[in-house]
Design an enzyme around this catalytic site. Structure first.
Site, PDB file in Angstrom:
ATOM      1  N   CYS A   1       0.977  -1.131  -0.136  1.00 16.20           N
ATOM      2  CA  CYS A   1       0.092  -0.017  -0.053  1.00 16.20           C
ATOM      3  C   CYS A   1       0.678   1.385  -0.028  1.00 16.20           C
ATOM      4  O   CYS A   1       1.791   1.617   0.884  1.00 16.20           O
ATOM      5  CB  CYS A   1      -0.988  -0.146   1.302  1.00 16.20           C
ATOM      6  SG  CYS A   1      -2.194   1.468   1.173  1.00 16.20           S
TER       7      CYS A   1
ATOM      8  N   GLY B   1      -9.427  -2.562 -12.234  1.00 18.80           N
ATOM      9  CA  GLY B   1     -10.146  -2.095 -13.256  1.00 18.80           C
ATOM     10  C   GLY B   1     -11.036  -2.717 -13.775  1.00 18.80           C
ATOM     11  O   GLY B   1     -11.470  -2.675 -14.730  1.00 18.80           O
TER      12      GLY B   1
END
Length: 329
Positions: free
Chosen positions: A145, A260
């Site tokens: 992250c 996506g």
């Protein structure tokens, strides 16, 4: 001349979406991604969460986190930029207040977790071990992250460090650990090999890609931390490439693919690239029930293409059959 291969369609009811992530059975390959589906319960008003294959929770840390200052999210072309800072209730509160809802659904529960240093990663794995017989199927260890000032990304780019961290966390719990890899690693297959050698059950990829956005009128970044994680359709080609690279290098390593995904066709692309299952992330913010729509669309496109099982699709990418270039005349 076209070299496209003909396919014979089948009826949608002939398509069997059941699949496996390693030894973990799933009713179909569509899960939701960490950070994009909260703890699951928040979406129950919009959909039957129990019809998903699984949920990956918000990232859990040993102690609660309040996250980054506002503003920490903005829309971008074909995507979203966020710098939430891994806000979460902490491991103890998660086990007490959030896990029971997920466990009652009967779906695969993946608890994403992280730490700010190696010891706190291990501590979090030890704390979450208490959920092994209470519904947790997988611990998804986030070493990738970009939205916290320390930890996370520090472990996501050096194979030796990732191996050590993974090994310590694997030894701290009996729950299978899936490592969420960083797209910023110079050699992603080497990272996957390192965590596999350390005992990882599989890998998830990809996480967000570091980016920024600027408000030209105020001359200020659109999010308070300046940089954040880019997600959504804008990163899908990168995600597909990385899934394919890792699968090609380690064909027996279970991969959960994401980045996506908006449709059943998107999901099928990830499966063909080598993913065993997929997670849907940013799309949940626009359409809370998008995961179930993707399941229906996946079944239909597989039927259209004559693919009757998920196993037939996984890693089935074919090389391009080159055509002779047209000559000028």
């Amino acid at each position: 001349m076209s070299h496209a291969r003909s396919t014979s369609s089948v009826a949608p009811e002939q398509v069997d979406l059941r699949c496996r992530f390693g030894a973990t059975p799933l009713p179909h390959p569509v899960m939701t991604a960490s950070g994009c589906f909260a703890y699951g319960q928040q979406f129950a008003a919009f959909m039957d969460v129990g019809k998903l294959a699984g949920v990956s929770t918000k990232g859990i840390s040993p102690l609660p986190r309040y996250g980054n200052p506002l503003p920490r999210i903005c829309e971008t072309a074909s995507g979203m930029l966020n710098s939430i800072g891994l806000e979460n209730v902490g491991a103890e509160s998660f086990l007490r207040d959030k896990l029971p809802f997920l466990a009652d659904l009967g779906i695969s529960v993946w608890v994403n977790f992280f730490g700010e240093d190696m010891d706190s990663y291990v501590r979090c794995a030890e704390m979450l071990e208490a959920g092994r017989d209470r519904g947790i199927d997988v611990l998804e260890m986030n070493i990738s992250c970009p939205n916290i000032k320390k930890g996370g990304i520090e472990f996501g780019t050096v194979p030796r460090v990732a191996h050590t961290l993974t090994k310590r966390c694997v030894e701290a719990t009996g729950i299978p650990i899936v490592v969420k890899l960083s797209p910023n690693a110079a050699d992603l297959p080497a990272m996957a090999q390192a965590v596999r050698d350390a005992g990882a059950y599989g890998v998830s990829l990809i996480n967000t890609i570091t980016g920024m956005a600027i408000d030209v009128r105020s001359r200020r970044p659109r999010i308070a931390t300046t940089y954040g994680g880019l997600s959504g359709p804008a990163i899908k080609p990168i995600a597909l490439r990385m899934v394919h690279q890792v699968h090609r290098a380690l064909p027996d390593l279970p991969i959960c693919g994401m980045g996506g995904i908006l449709s059943g066709e998107d999901a099928l692309e990830f499966l063909m690239a080598g993913a065993s299952c997929v997670q849907v992330g940013t799309a949940n913010f626009a359409r809370p029930d998008i995961g179930l729509t993707i399941v229906d669309e996946l079944r239909k496109i597989m039927a259209e293409l004559g693919i009757t099982t998920i196993a037939e699709a996984v890693g089935s990418l074919r090389p391009v059959e080159p055509e002779e270039p047209s000559s000028w005349s």
